[in-house]
Design a protein around this motif. Structure first.
Motif, PDB file in Angstrom:
ATOM      1  N   VAL A   4       0.959  -1.389  -0.017  1.00  0.00           N
ATOM      2  CA  VAL A   4       0.102   0.011  -0.152  1.00  0.00           C
ATOM      3  C   VAL A   4       0.924   1.410  -0.183  1.00  0.00           C
ATOM      4  O   VAL A   4       2.069   1.257   0.438  1.00  0.00           O
ATOM      5  CB  VAL A   4      -1.100   0.001   1.065  1.00  0.00           C
ATOM      6  N   ILE A   5       0.357   2.418  -0.664  1.00  0.00           N
ATOM      7  CA  ILE A   5       1.123   3.364  -0.601  1.00  0.00           C
ATOM      8  C   ILE A   5       0.682   4.417   0.792  1.00  0.00           C
ATOM      9  O   ILE A   5      -0.481   4.550   0.625  1.00  0.00           O
ATOM     10  CB  ILE A   5       0.893   4.365  -1.970  1.00  0.00           C
ATOM     11  N   VAL A   6       1.649   4.732   1.515  1.00  0.00           N
ATOM     12  CA  VAL A   6       0.981   5.668   2.583  1.00  0.00           C
ATOM     13  C   VAL A   6       1.782   7.005   2.552  1.00  0.00           C
ATOM     14  O   VAL A   6       2.767   7.626   2.010  1.00  0.00           O
ATOM     15  CB  VAL A   6       1.706   4.875   3.873  1.00  0.00           C
ATOM     16  N   LYS A   7       1.028   8.018   3.277  1.00  0.00           N
ATOM     17  CA  LYS A   7       1.269   9.541   3.421  1.00  0.00           C
ATOM     18  C   LYS A   7       2.298   9.537   4.764  1.00  0.00           C
ATOM     19  O   LYS A   7       1.430   8.909   5.536  1.00  0.00           O
ATOM     20  CB  LYS A   7       0.124  10.256   3.624  1.00  0.00           C
ATOM     21  N   VAL A   8       3.323   9.882   5.055  1.00  0.00           N
ATOM     22  CA  VAL A   8       4.028   9.873   6.077  1.00  0.00           C
ATOM     23  C   VAL A   8       4.424  11.437   6.441  1.00  0.00           C
ATOM     24  O   VAL A   8       4.898  12.133   5.723  1.00  0.00           O
ATOM     25  CB  VAL A   8       5.180   9.149   5.968  1.00  0.00           C
ATOM     26  N   GLU A   9       3.797  11.674   7.675  1.00  0.00           N
ATOM     27  CA  GLU A   9       4.238  13.145   8.312  1.00  0.00           C
ATOM     28  C   GLU A   9       4.982  13.060   9.674  1.00  0.00           C
ATOM     29  O   GLU A   9       4.164  12.375  10.578  1.00  0.00           O
ATOM     30  CB  GLU A   9       2.982  14.085   8.117  1.00  0.00           C
ATOM     31  N   ALA A  10       6.063  13.711   9.715  1.00  0.00           N
ATOM     32  CA  ALA A  10       6.631  13.604  11.228  1.00  0.00           C
ATOM     33  C   ALA A  10       6.879  12.015  11.635  1.00  0.00           C
ATOM     34  O   ALA A  10       6.894  11.746  12.680  1.00  0.00           O
ATOM     35  CB  ALA A  10       5.874  14.248  12.037  1.00  0.00           C
ATOM     36  N   GLY A  11       7.280  11.189  10.666  1.00  0.00           N
ATOM     37  CA  GLY A  11       7.618   9.927  10.927  1.00  0.00           C
ATOM     38  C   GLY A  11       6.270   8.913  11.011  1.00  0.00           C
ATOM     39  O   GLY A  11       6.605   7.896  11.659  1.00  0.00           O
ATOM     40  N   ALA A  12       5.190   9.485  11.111  1.00  0.00           N
ATOM     41  CA  ALA A  12       3.890   8.790  11.143  1.00  0.00           C
ATOM     42  C   ALA A  12       3.015   8.712  10.107  1.00  0.00           C
ATOM     43  O   ALA A  12       2.998   9.594   9.367  1.00  0.00           O
ATOM     44  CB  ALA A  12       2.910   9.115  12.505  1.00  0.00           C
ATOM     45  N   VAL A  13       2.677   7.615   9.716  1.00  0.00           N
ATOM     46  CA  VAL A  13       1.445   7.013   8.733  1.00  0.00           C
ATOM     47  C   VAL A  13       0.117   7.962   9.001  1.00  0.00           C
ATOM     48  O   VAL A  13      -0.320   7.912  10.080  1.00  0.00           O
ATOM     49  CB  VAL A  13       1.288   5.860   8.280  1.00  0.00           C
ATOM     50  N   THR A  14      -0.198   8.953   8.114  1.00  0.00           N
ATOM     51  CA  THR A  14      -1.068   9.688   8.170  1.00  0.00           C
ATOM     52  C   THR A  14      -2.444   9.544   7.152  1.00  0.00           C
ATOM     53  O   THR A  14      -3.386  10.098   7.132  1.00  0.00           O
ATOM     54  CB  THR A  14      -0.821  11.284   8.185  1.00  0.00           C
ATOM     55  N   GLY A  15      -1.964   8.629   6.469  1.00  0.00           N
ATOM     56  CA  GLY A  15      -3.020   8.556   5.149  1.00  0.00           C
ATOM     57  C   GLY A  15      -2.624   7.303   4.295  1.00  0.00           C
ATOM     58  O   GLY A  15      -1.597   6.720   4.322  1.00  0.00           O
ATOM     59  N   TYR A  16      -3.595   6.995   3.616  1.00  0.00           N
ATOM     60  CA  TYR A  16      -3.425   5.782   2.610  1.00  0.00           C
ATOM     61  C   TYR A  16      -3.990   5.855   1.313  1.00  0.00           C
ATOM     62  O   TYR A  16      -5.198   6.443   1.288  1.00  0.00           O
ATOM     63  CB  TYR A  16      -4.153   4.300   3.143  1.00  0.00           C
ATOM     64  N   TRP A  17      -3.284   5.691   0.191  1.00  0.00           N
ATOM     65  CA  TRP A  17      -3.726   6.013  -1.141  1.00  0.00           C
ATOM     66  C   TRP A  17      -4.766   5.138  -1.708  1.00  0.00           C
ATOM     67  O   TRP A  17      -4.734   3.863  -1.512  1.00  0.00           O
ATOM     68  CB  TRP A  17      -2.416   6.005  -1.898  1.00  0.00           C
ATOM     69  N   ASP A  18      -5.981   5.779  -2.084  1.00  0.00           N
ATOM     70  CA  ASP A  18      -6.976   5.092  -2.616  1.00  0.00           C
ATOM     71  C   ASP A  18      -7.224   4.852  -4.160  1.00  0.00           C
ATOM     72  O   ASP A  18      -8.075   4.530  -4.676  1.00  0.00           O
ATOM     73  CB  ASP A  18      -8.251   5.736  -1.938  1.00  0.00           C
ATOM     74  N   GLY A  19      -6.266   5.618  -4.543  1.00  0.00           N
ATOM     75  CA  GLY A  19      -5.982   5.480  -5.981  1.00  0.00           C
ATOM     76  C   GLY A  19      -6.457   7.047  -6.464  1.00  0.00           C
ATOM     77  O   GLY A  19      -6.371   7.459  -7.774  1.00  0.00           O
ATOM     78  N   SER A  20      -6.826   7.908  -5.832  1.00  0.00           N
ATOM     79  CA  SER A  20      -7.229   9.245  -6.341  1.00  0.00           C
ATOM     80  C   SER A  20      -6.568  10.174  -5.156  1.00  0.00           C
ATOM     81  O   SER A  20      -6.023  11.283  -5.438  1.00  0.00           O
ATOM     82  CB  SER A  20      -8.600   9.551  -6.272  1.00  0.00           C
ATOM     83  N   VAL A  21      -6.806   9.839  -3.862  1.00  0.00           N
ATOM     84  CA  VAL A  21      -6.299  10.905  -2.878  1.00  0.00           C
ATOM     85  C   VAL A  21      -5.960   9.822  -1.593  1.00  0.00           C
ATOM     86  O   VAL A  21      -6.168   8.702  -1.512  1.00  0.00           O
ATOM     87  CB  VAL A  21      -7.488  11.777  -2.444  1.00  0.00           C
ATOM     88  N   PHE A  22      -5.375  10.662  -0.458  1.00  0.00           N
ATOM     89  CA  PHE A  22      -4.956   9.820   0.766  1.00  0.00           C
ATOM     90  C   PHE A  22      -6.199   9.673   1.660  1.00  0.00           C
ATOM     91  O   PHE A  22      -6.742  10.923   1.708  1.00  0.00           O
ATOM     92  CB  PHE A  22      -3.965  10.438   1.394  1.00  0.00           C
ATOM     93  N   GLN A  23      -6.674   8.680   2.206  1.00  0.00           N
ATOM     94  CA  GLN A  23      -7.694   8.473   2.980  1.00  0.00           C
ATOM     95  C   GLN A  23      -7.259   8.169   4.421  1.00  0.00           C
ATOM     96  O   GLN A  23      -6.068   7.449   4.499  1.00  0.00           O
ATOM     97  CB  GLN A  23      -8.753   7.424   2.361  1.00  0.00           C
ATOM     98  N   ALA A  24      -7.855   8.210   5.395  1.00  0.00           N
ATOM     99  CA  ALA A  24      -7.560   7.807   6.911  1.00  0.00           C
ATOM    100  C   ALA A  24      -7.589   6.518   7.165  1.00  0.00           C
ATOM    101  O   ALA A  24      -7.039   5.856   8.088  1.00  0.00           O
ATOM    102  CB  ALA A  24      -8.171   8.799   7.914  1.00  0.00           C
ATOM    103  N   ASN A  25      -8.660   5.744   6.435  1.00  0.00           N
ATOM    104  CA  ASN A  25      -9.063   4.356   6.929  1.00  0.00           C
ATOM    105  C   ASN A  25      -8.262   3.686   5.570  1.00  0.00           C
ATOM    106  O   ASN A  25      -8.316   3.619   4.485  1.00  0.00           O
ATOM    107  CB  ASN A  25     -10.374   4.355   6.343  1.00  0.00           C
ATOM    108  N   ILE A  26      -7.658   2.727   6.226  1.00  0.00           N
ATOM    109  CA  ILE A  26      -6.660   1.762   5.523  1.00  0.00           C
ATOM    110  C   ILE A  26      -7.513   0.846   4.642  1.00  0.00           C
ATOM    111  O   ILE A  26      -7.231   0.281   3.481  1.00  0.00           O
ATOM    112  CB  ILE A  26      -5.822   0.767   6.427  1.00  0.00           C
ATOM    113  N   ASP A  27      -8.763   0.604   5.060  1.00  0.00           N
ATOM    114  CA  ASP A  27      -9.540  -0.477   4.414  1.00  0.00           C
ATOM    115  C   ASP A  27      -9.995   0.296   2.992  1.00  0.00           C
ATOM    116  O   ASP A  27     -10.314  -0.525   1.859  1.00  0.00           O
ATOM    117  CB  ASP A  27     -11.093  -0.607   5.211  1.00  0.00           C
ATOM    118  N   LEU A  28      -9.605   1.495   2.591  1.00  0.00           N
ATOM    119  CA  LEU A  28     -10.060   2.370   1.584  1.00  0.00           C
ATOM    120  C   LEU A  28      -9.014   2.109   0.610  1.00  0.00           C
ATOM    121  O   LEU A  28      -8.824   2.453  -0.439  1.00  0.00           O
ATOM    122  CB  LEU A  28     -10.471   3.425   1.597  1.00  0.00           C
ATOM    123  N   SER A  29      -7.836   1.783   1.113  1.00  0.00           N
ATOM    124  CA  SER A  29      -6.396   1.791   0.111  1.00  0.00           C
ATOM    125  C   SER A  29      -6.427   0.914  -0.951  1.00  0.00           C
ATOM    126  O   SER A  29      -6.885  -0.261  -0.932  1.00  0.00           O
ATOM    127  CB  SER A  29      -5.256   1.584   1.108  1.00  0.00           C
TER     128      SER A  29
END
Length: 66
Positions: A4-29
């Motif tokens: 999965v593609i993740v957004k990382v800010e300050a060393g922590a995962v803050t979002g998961y790529w859903d194909g269009s945008v980053f979502q907070a819910n990993i189930d949408l990745s």
């Protein structure tokens, strides 16, 4: 192994790529089946916004039919 593609800010995962945008819910990745696809997508997404890091992470995927 899937990825999965993740957004990382300050060393922590803050979002998961859903194909269009980053979502907070990993189930949408969006899930990538090969490391090559994950690396390509990571680079493509990272070039869209350099204000945070984009990484790919290994993931176990379970599909449940309802």
């Amino acid at each position: 192994m899937e990825y999965v593609i993740v957004k990382v800010e300050a060393g922590a995962v803050t979002g998961y790529w859903d194909g269009s945008v980053f979502q907070a819910n990993i189930d949408l990745s969006d899930v990538q089946g090969t490391v090559e696809d994950a690396r390509f997508l990571q680079g493509s997404v990272q070039t869209q916004d350099l204000s945070f890091d984009v990484e790919y992470r290994e993931a176990n995927v379970t599909i449940v039919l309802v």
